[in-house]
Design a protein around this motif. Sequence first.
Motif, PDB file in Angstrom:
ATOM      1  N   ALA A 119      -5.023 -10.105  10.276  1.00 61.41           N
ATOM      2  CA  ALA A 119      -6.078 -11.099  10.129  1.00 61.41           C
ATOM      3  C   ALA A 119      -5.465 -12.480  10.359  1.00 61.41           C
ATOM      4  CB  ALA A 119      -6.709 -10.999   8.749  1.00 61.41           C
ATOM      5  N   LEU A 120      -6.244 -13.534  10.137  1.00 61.12           N
ATOM      6  CA  LEU A 120      -5.748 -14.892  10.360  1.00 61.12           C
ATOM      7  C   LEU A 120      -5.365 -15.552   9.040  1.00 61.12           C
ATOM      8  CD1 LEU A 120      -5.244 -16.834  12.724  1.00 61.12           C
ATOM      9  CD2 LEU A 120      -7.522 -17.806  12.301  1.00 61.12           C
ATOM     10  N   GLN A 121      -6.340 -15.794   8.185  1.00 59.52           N
ATOM     11  CA  GLN A 121      -6.074 -16.412   6.892  1.00 59.52           C
ATOM     12  C   GLN A 121      -5.890 -15.378   5.792  1.00 59.52           C
ATOM     13  OE1 GLN A 121      -9.399 -19.070   6.325  1.00 59.52           O
ATOM     14  NE2 GLN A 121      -8.517 -20.657   7.632  1.00 59.52           N
ATOM     15  N   PHE A 122      -6.448 -14.206   5.985  1.00 57.93           N
ATOM     16  CA  PHE A 122      -6.326 -13.133   5.009  1.00 57.93           C
ATOM     17  C   PHE A 122      -5.140 -12.234   5.370  1.00 57.93           C
ATOM     18  CE2 PHE A 122     -10.802 -14.313   4.664  1.00 57.93           C
ATOM     19  CZ  PHE A 122     -10.977 -14.362   3.288  1.00 57.93           C
ATOM     20  N   PRO A 123      -4.674 -11.407   4.426  1.00 54.40           N
ATOM     21  CA  PRO A 123      -3.614 -10.447   4.753  1.00 54.40           C
ATOM     22  C   PRO A 123      -4.121  -9.392   5.726  1.00 54.40           C
ATOM     23  CG  PRO A 123      -3.846 -10.744   2.368  1.00 54.40           C
ATOM     24  CD  PRO A 123      -5.042 -11.381   2.999  1.00 54.40           C
ATOM     25  N   PRO A 124      -3.231  -8.679   6.374  1.00 52.54           N
ATOM     26  CA  PRO A 124      -3.666  -7.582   7.245  1.00 52.54           C
ATOM     27  C   PRO A 124      -4.459  -6.529   6.459  1.00 52.54           C
ATOM     28  CG  PRO A 124      -1.333  -8.050   7.552  1.00 52.54           C
ATOM     29  CD  PRO A 124      -1.767  -8.817   6.350  1.00 52.54           C
ATOM     30  N   ILE A 125      -5.401  -5.902   7.131  1.00 48.64           N
ATOM     31  CA  ILE A 125      -6.052  -4.721   6.559  1.00 48.64           C
ATOM     32  C   ILE A 125      -5.115  -3.548   6.797  1.00 48.64           C
ATOM     33  CG2 ILE A 125      -8.008  -3.145   6.741  1.00 48.64           C
ATOM     34  CD1 ILE A 125      -9.717  -5.520   7.623  1.00 48.64           C
ATOM     35  N   VAL A 126      -4.730  -2.869   5.739  1.00 48.72           N
ATOM     36  CA  VAL A 126      -3.748  -1.782   5.841  1.00 48.72           C
ATOM     37  C   VAL A 126      -4.289  -0.523   5.177  1.00 48.72           C
ATOM     38  CG1 VAL A 126      -1.385  -1.041   5.352  1.00 48.72           C
ATOM     39  CG2 VAL A 126      -1.867  -3.465   5.767  1.00 48.72           C
ATOM     40  N   LEU A 127      -4.577   0.472   5.980  1.00 44.00           N
ATOM     41  CA  LEU A 127      -4.951   1.789   5.465  1.00 44.00           C
ATOM     42  C   LEU A 127      -3.701   2.661   5.466  1.00 44.00           C
ATOM     43  CD1 LEU A 127      -7.145   3.920   4.666  1.00 44.00           C
ATOM     44  CD2 LEU A 127      -7.238   4.504   7.100  1.00 44.00           C
ATOM     45  N   ASP A 128      -3.330   3.165   4.316  1.00 47.57           N
ATOM     46  CA  ASP A 128      -2.167   4.052   4.194  1.00 47.57           C
ATOM     47  C   ASP A 128      -2.582   5.198   3.289  1.00 47.57           C
ATOM     48  OD1 ASP A 128       0.199   5.374   3.684  1.00 47.57           O
ATOM     49  OD2 ASP A 128       1.371   3.572   3.324  1.00 47.57           O
ATOM     50  N   MET A 129      -2.723   6.378   3.866  1.00 45.95           N
ATOM     51  CA  MET A 129      -3.213   7.482   3.053  1.00 45.95           C
ATOM     52  C   MET A 129      -2.627   8.816   3.493  1.00 45.95           C
ATOM     53  SD  MET A 129      -7.071   8.035   4.514  1.00 45.95           S
ATOM     54  CE  MET A 129      -7.240   9.541   5.475  1.00 45.95           C
ATOM     55  N   ALA A 130      -2.472   9.673   2.518  1.00 42.53           N
ATOM     56  CA  ALA A 130      -2.124  11.058   2.796  1.00 42.53           C
ATOM     57  C   ALA A 130      -3.407  11.808   3.110  1.00 42.53           C
ATOM     58  CB  ALA A 130      -1.428  11.678   1.589  1.00 42.53           C
ATOM     59  N   THR A 131      -3.267  12.967   3.716  1.00 43.12           N
ATOM     60  CA  THR A 131      -4.444  13.807   3.953  1.00 43.12           C
ATOM     61  C   THR A 131      -4.719  14.702   2.749  1.00 43.12           C
ATOM     62  OG1 THR A 131      -2.996  15.343   5.142  1.00 43.12           O
ATOM     63  CG2 THR A 131      -4.281  13.793   6.461  1.00 43.12           C
ATOM     64  N   THR A 132      -3.898  14.547   1.705  1.00 45.12           N
ATOM     65  CA  THR A 132      -4.144  15.202   0.427  1.00 45.12           C
ATOM     66  C   THR A 132      -4.664  14.152  -0.554  1.00 45.12           C
ATOM     67  OG1 THR A 132      -1.797  14.867  -0.075  1.00 45.12           O
ATOM     68  CG2 THR A 132      -2.452  17.045   0.704  1.00 45.12           C
ATOM     69  N   VAL A 133      -5.284  14.612  -1.633  1.00 50.23           N
ATOM     70  CA  VAL A 133      -5.844  13.680  -2.613  1.00 50.23           C
ATOM     71  C   VAL A 133      -4.753  12.760  -3.161  1.00 50.23           C
ATOM     72  CG1 VAL A 133      -6.986  13.503  -4.860  1.00 50.23           C
ATOM     73  CG2 VAL A 133      -7.709  15.249  -3.207  1.00 50.23           C
ATOM     74  N   ALA A 134      -3.561  13.286  -3.353  1.00 52.66           N
ATOM     75  CA  ALA A 134      -2.416  12.488  -3.815  1.00 52.66           C
ATOM     76  C   ALA A 134      -1.196  12.862  -2.995  1.00 52.66           C
ATOM     77  CB  ALA A 134      -2.147  12.734  -5.300  1.00 52.66           C
ATOM     78  N   ALA A 135      -0.372  11.886  -2.701  1.00 48.74           N
ATOM     79  CA  ALA A 135       0.907  12.155  -2.041  1.00 48.74           C
ATOM     80  C   ALA A 135       1.828  12.870  -3.030  1.00 48.74           C
ATOM     81  CB  ALA A 135       1.540  10.855  -1.575  1.00 48.74           C
ATOM     82  N   TYR A 136       2.717  13.724  -2.503  1.00 51.39           N
ATOM     83  CA  TYR A 136       3.584  14.487  -3.409  1.00 51.39           C
ATOM     84  C   TYR A 136       4.565  13.572  -4.139  1.00 51.39           C
ATOM     85  CZ  TYR A 136       5.945  18.556  -5.279  1.00 51.39           C
ATOM     86  OH  TYR A 136       6.457  19.506  -6.134  1.00 51.39           O
ATOM     87  N   GLY A 137       4.862  12.417  -3.545  1.00 48.96           N
ATOM     88  CA  GLY A 137       5.724  11.460  -4.235  1.00 48.96           C
ATOM     89  C   GLY A 137       5.133  11.021  -5.570  1.00 48.96           C
ATOM     90  N   LYS A 138       3.789  10.951  -5.637  1.00 54.85           N
ATOM     91  CA  LYS A 138       3.144  10.580  -6.893  1.00 54.85           C
ATOM     92  C   LYS A 138       3.299  11.684  -7.932  1.00 54.85           C
ATOM     93  CE  LYS A 138      -0.316   7.389  -5.040  1.00 54.85           C
ATOM     94  NZ  LYS A 138      -1.761   7.058  -4.948  1.00 54.85           N
ATOM     95  N   VAL A 139       3.318  12.927  -7.465  1.00 53.06           N
ATOM     96  CA  VAL A 139       3.558  14.046  -8.376  1.00 53.06           C
ATOM     97  C   VAL A 139       4.957  13.947  -8.960  1.00 53.06           C
ATOM     98  CG1 VAL A 139       3.705  16.565  -8.574  1.00 53.06           C
ATOM     99  CG2 VAL A 139       1.942  15.517  -7.123  1.00 53.06           C
ATOM    100  N   LYS A 140       5.923  13.633  -8.111  1.00 51.64           N
ATOM    101  CA  LYS A 140       7.317  13.543  -8.561  1.00 51.64           C
ATOM    102  C   LYS A 140       7.529  12.355  -9.504  1.00 51.64           C
ATOM    103  CE  LYS A 140      10.665  14.473  -5.684  1.00 51.64           C
ATOM    104  NZ  LYS A 140      11.151  15.712  -6.285  1.00 51.64           N
ATOM    105  N   THR A 141       6.900  11.230  -9.213  1.00 56.97           N
ATOM    106  CA  THR A 141       7.051  10.080 -10.118  1.00 56.97           C
ATOM    107  C   THR A 141       6.360  10.351 -11.449  1.00 56.97           C
ATOM    108  OG1 THR A 141       5.157   9.000  -9.039  1.00 56.97           O
ATOM    109  CG2 THR A 141       7.348   8.353  -8.309  1.00 56.97           C
TER     110      THR A 141
END
Length: 348
Positions: free
Chosen positions: A168-190
């Motif tokens: 974007a210009l004045q706003f931050p970039p729009i960033v979509l970051d998602m797993a194709t599962t409901v939760a990433a496995y890293g969240k399970v480990k944390t």
Amino acid sequence: MPNLIPATDLSAFVSRCLTACGMPEGDAAKVATLMTRADLMGQDGHGVFRLPMYVRRILAGGMNLTPSFALLQDRPASALVDGDNGMGHLVMQHATELAMEKARKTGVAWVGARQSNHAGPASLYAMLPAQENMIGLYLAVGSANHMPPWGGTDLLLSTNPIAVAVPALQFPPIVLDMATTVAAYGKVKTAAQRGEPMPEGWMIDRDGKPLTDPARAAEGFLLPIGGAKGYGLSLIFGILAGVLNGAAFGRDVVDFNADAETVTNTGQAILVLDIAAFTDPARFRADIDDVWRQMKSSERMTGVDEIRLPGERLHRVMAKRTADGIPLPGALQERLATLATELGVAPL
């Protein structure tokens, strides 16, 4: 309460550990910067949390510390990189920079990678082009299978993430970051490391019952987003990032959580669009600012305090952690202290 660690201190510690393992100093610094950026963005399951796992793989001989990247295919708008079993962060930084270079000439470029390794969060690489008036799209085959095909029980698919970053210009970039599962496995480990239960809906056991104890994660599997639709996305992303690149997919995926010695042959891909090939970059970025305003000004449902865009939380977390430091739970700090002793480096 977790201690707050300055990003510079955390990056220096990661670099010390990797250098002690035999990684060249320049490469160690690059990896440390990317890993620390993951923590700054709030991607706690993909930052320094992964360092002990990376070190274990390096010391077991499962990763090449002095890789020689090769171009197996090279065309004006595409390429296939062989990462020579190097650290995934180095492979994907190289692949992303190559895609950006090509996109400046052709308008759009797709670069695939094979013989790579776990590279941290997907948004790390999608956001690099967004800093250069470009749009980045990243795909990967996850580094362990935690999901069956829809209706099955054999673990043949991974979280297979996607990330897209739009400047974007004045706003931050729009960033979509998602797993194709409901939760990433890293969240399970944390969650397991913190001794916290998982919410219902992340995992089920083989009888289809909710699984909320992260210590029992091996007894079940992750659920796809949107039911069969998430399974379809995982399958297609795995084909594009894995099969198309000659990388591991399905039964060939190595669980790098359990196996530190076998080469993973992780597959990844980065697509870069040069905005100037379609429209004036400043005009486009101003239009994305307008997208921000439209979404934020929508009338809200009862009980909703704020409408957020993808990546908005990421930028807030990054600003706060850059100013205040990165929170590290006590259990992780203890593990990193032990790692420092084992490697003979100065601790955090």
